[in-house]
Enzyme design. Structure first.
Site, PDB file in Angstrom:
ATOM      1  N   ASP A  76     -30.668 -35.269 -13.776  1.00 46.91           N
ATOM      2  CA  ASP A  76     -29.889 -35.544 -14.981  1.00 46.91           C
ATOM      3  C   ASP A  76     -29.101 -34.283 -15.310  1.00 46.91           C
ATOM      4  OD1 ASP A  76     -29.122 -36.471 -17.718  1.00 46.91           O
ATOM      5  OD2 ASP A  76     -30.581 -38.050 -17.315  1.00 46.91           O
ATOM      6  N   HIS A  81     -26.056 -34.496 -13.786  1.00 45.52           N
ATOM      7  CA  HIS A  81     -25.033 -35.264 -14.493  1.00 45.52           C
ATOM      8  C   HIS A  81     -24.039 -34.359 -15.196  1.00 45.52           C
ATOM      9  CE1 HIS A  81     -27.807 -39.068 -14.805  1.00 45.52           C
ATOM     10  NE2 HIS A  81     -27.583 -38.678 -13.567  1.00 45.52           N
TER      11      HIS A  81
END
Length: 517
Positions: A299, A335
């Site tokens: 993430d 991300h």
């Protein structure tokens, strides 16, 4: 000639910065160094990274550090009030990940060892694979993870302790995405600890890739959310130096309500498809330094947070984050490189990311919020950063479609809404000396709220060197009605952008269609 800088030091470890001109995470060339102790003993080595860790030092000893092409710096290690060997407490190595009895025995052994550490002392975990349920650290101690030491969580949840949402005084303990919530206790954690050091060449392994942790990313089991990898709650003067932490069940390192924290020379890793395994998420913290850390996670690499206003406006758990400095880090995959939000209701101020490499992250600098959050984000800076293979370099989004109501019209409408406690504000973003290679979607995408436009965005010396020829047109931010983009420069809507190269400012819209009154 540049002089090495001391980032942090403990009784047995020191983190130094060799800030060569133009260097980000790596030095231009392998650099030889020499360390001389007060009795004349010498150590020699080489380093390839700007932030360099020195391990296995002697406590309360004066050292002089020299590096090729740099000046010298003198420092003294901290004293150590006593060294406790964890192995002296009947730890059992190499037990199975599903051995509940063995993991509990090791947990008790480690708890006894922690209790035995005198104020200002050190607990040393020697080489070996040690499996244990969550262990709590305390104030005025150092946990030293020796090279070859792996402290790992078991793969089973049976009997795993749960951290309640609040303590007896009503203060937030357990949390999930910015709200008080019961969560499984982190494998390594501390609550209200001052002067804590975690250091060494060893490994913390959350075993998120074992068991079922990653199969219920947004759910609960036994009334609790997934644990973090390392959870620090209301701690002051914390140093995290040199170790590797991997495979957390959710967020990897989560400092919550902490002050004066330094993380230097860490390696933070998780598989690229592991859910919510953010690397380092300081939440409601003050004065945080993250230096020379390598990230490769599932993430966001770093997500700066300040809590989330509750669905009925609850805000007693909110507190600002202020003074976060990220320097000489390497963000691979993830991300986002440096992300702020979306839990930012307490306010996020004075955050800078400088001299870093972001390689293959979806976004570089990313701010995300939405109506209902409230709070203010101010004074955010990115300087001297290389973005290579990043889909969207700069992303600021006031219509982030998170939470169950994120796609509702009141969140996504481009019409002006009333200003109230739930209106978020963003004011002051500076981007300087940034280079973008292999750009896919957009160099910058800024989407503000009509009732609270993004203010004071200043961009200087931004260079788009190359584009990704295989890029597919995709919306660059996570909001409804945003048009797909490919190889675009800087697009903005409800945002005040000043750029020293007007050619980078696009007149094209961000939204597919406008529903302004």
């Amino acid at each position: 000639m540049n002089k090495p800088l001391i980032i942090a030091s403990s009784a047995r470890t020191a983190a130094l910065c060799l800030a060569a001109p133009g260097a980000r995470y790596h030095l231009p060339t392998q650099t030889a160094w020499r360390l001389t102790s007060q009795d004349g003993a010498e150590q020699r080595g080489e380093t390839a990274t700007v932030v360099t860790l020195l391990h296995e030092l002697l406590p309360d000893t004066r050292y002089v550090f020299d590096a090729e092409g740099f000046g010298s710096v003198e420092f003294r290690t901290a004293p150590c009030a006593g060294l406790v060997e964890a192995a002296a407490y009947s730890l059992r190595p190499d037990i199975g990940l599903d051995d509940e009895e063995g993991a509990r025995a090791n947990t008790q052994a480690l708890e006894n060892a922690v209790a035995a550490v005198p104020a200002g002392g050190t607990l040393r975990l020697g080489p070996g694979v040690w499996t244990a349920f969550p262990v709590r650290l305390k104030s005025d101690m150092t946990l030293h993870l020796a090279e070859g030491a792996v402290l790992r969580a078991p793969s089973i949840r049976s009997g795993w302790p749960i951290l309640p949402a609040r303590d007896e005084a009503g203060r937030m303990l357990g949390s999930w995405e910015g709200l008080p919530d019961a969560c499984f206790t982190a494998p390594l954690h501390a609550i209200g600890a001052d002067n804590l050091v975690i250091e060494g060449r060893g490994v913390l392994d959350g075993s998120g890739d074992r068991g079922d942790w990653w199969s219920w990313p947004k759910g609960t089991r036994d009334g609790a959310r997934r644990p973090r990898g390392l959870h620090l709650v209301s701690c002051r003067k914390t140093q995290l130096l040199g170790f590797t932490i991997r495979n957390a069940a959710s967020w990897t390192i989560h400092p919550q309500g902490c002050e004066e924290l330094v993380a230097a020379g860490l390696t933070i890793v998780a598989p690229h498809d592991s859910p919510n395994t953010d690397g380092f998420n300081p939440e409601s913290c003050r004065n945080v330094t993250i230096a020379g850390v390598r990230f490769s996670v599932g993430d966001d690499c770093i997500a700066v947070k300040a809590g989330k206003r509750g669905p009925d406006g609850e805000d007693d758990h909110l507190a600002e984050t202020r003074g976060v400095r990220v320097r000489h880090c390497l963000m691979q995959r993830g991300h986002g490189g440096l992300v702020i939000g979306s839990e930012m209701s307490g306010g996020v101020h004075d955050v800078a990311v400088e001299d870093c490499d972001m390689v293959g992250t979806d976004r570089g600098l990313r701010l995300k919020t939405r109506r209902g959050r409230g709070g203010t984000v101010s004074n955010i800076a990115m300087r001297r950063v290389l973005l290579d293979g990043v889909e969207t370099a700069l992303s600021v989004n006031g219509h982030y479609h998170c939470d169950a109501d994120g796609h509702d019209e009141w969140v996504q409408s481009r019409n002006r809404a009333p200003v109230n406690d739930g209106t978020p504000f963003i004011d002051g973003i500076t981007v300087e000396d940034v280079e973008i290679r292999n750009l896919a979607h957009a160099a910058g995408a800024f989407l503000g709220l009509p009732e609270a436009p993004i203010r004071n965005i200043v961009i200087r010396n931004l260079a788009i060197v190359s584009h990704d020829p295989s890029a597919i047109a995709t919306p660059p931010i996570m909001a409804d009605r945003v048009r797909p983009m490919r190889h675009e420069a800087i697009v903005f809507e409800q945002a005040d952008v000043i750029c020293d190269d007007p050619a980078l400012l696009s007149g094209a819209s961000v939204s597919i269609s406008s529903d302004f009154d």
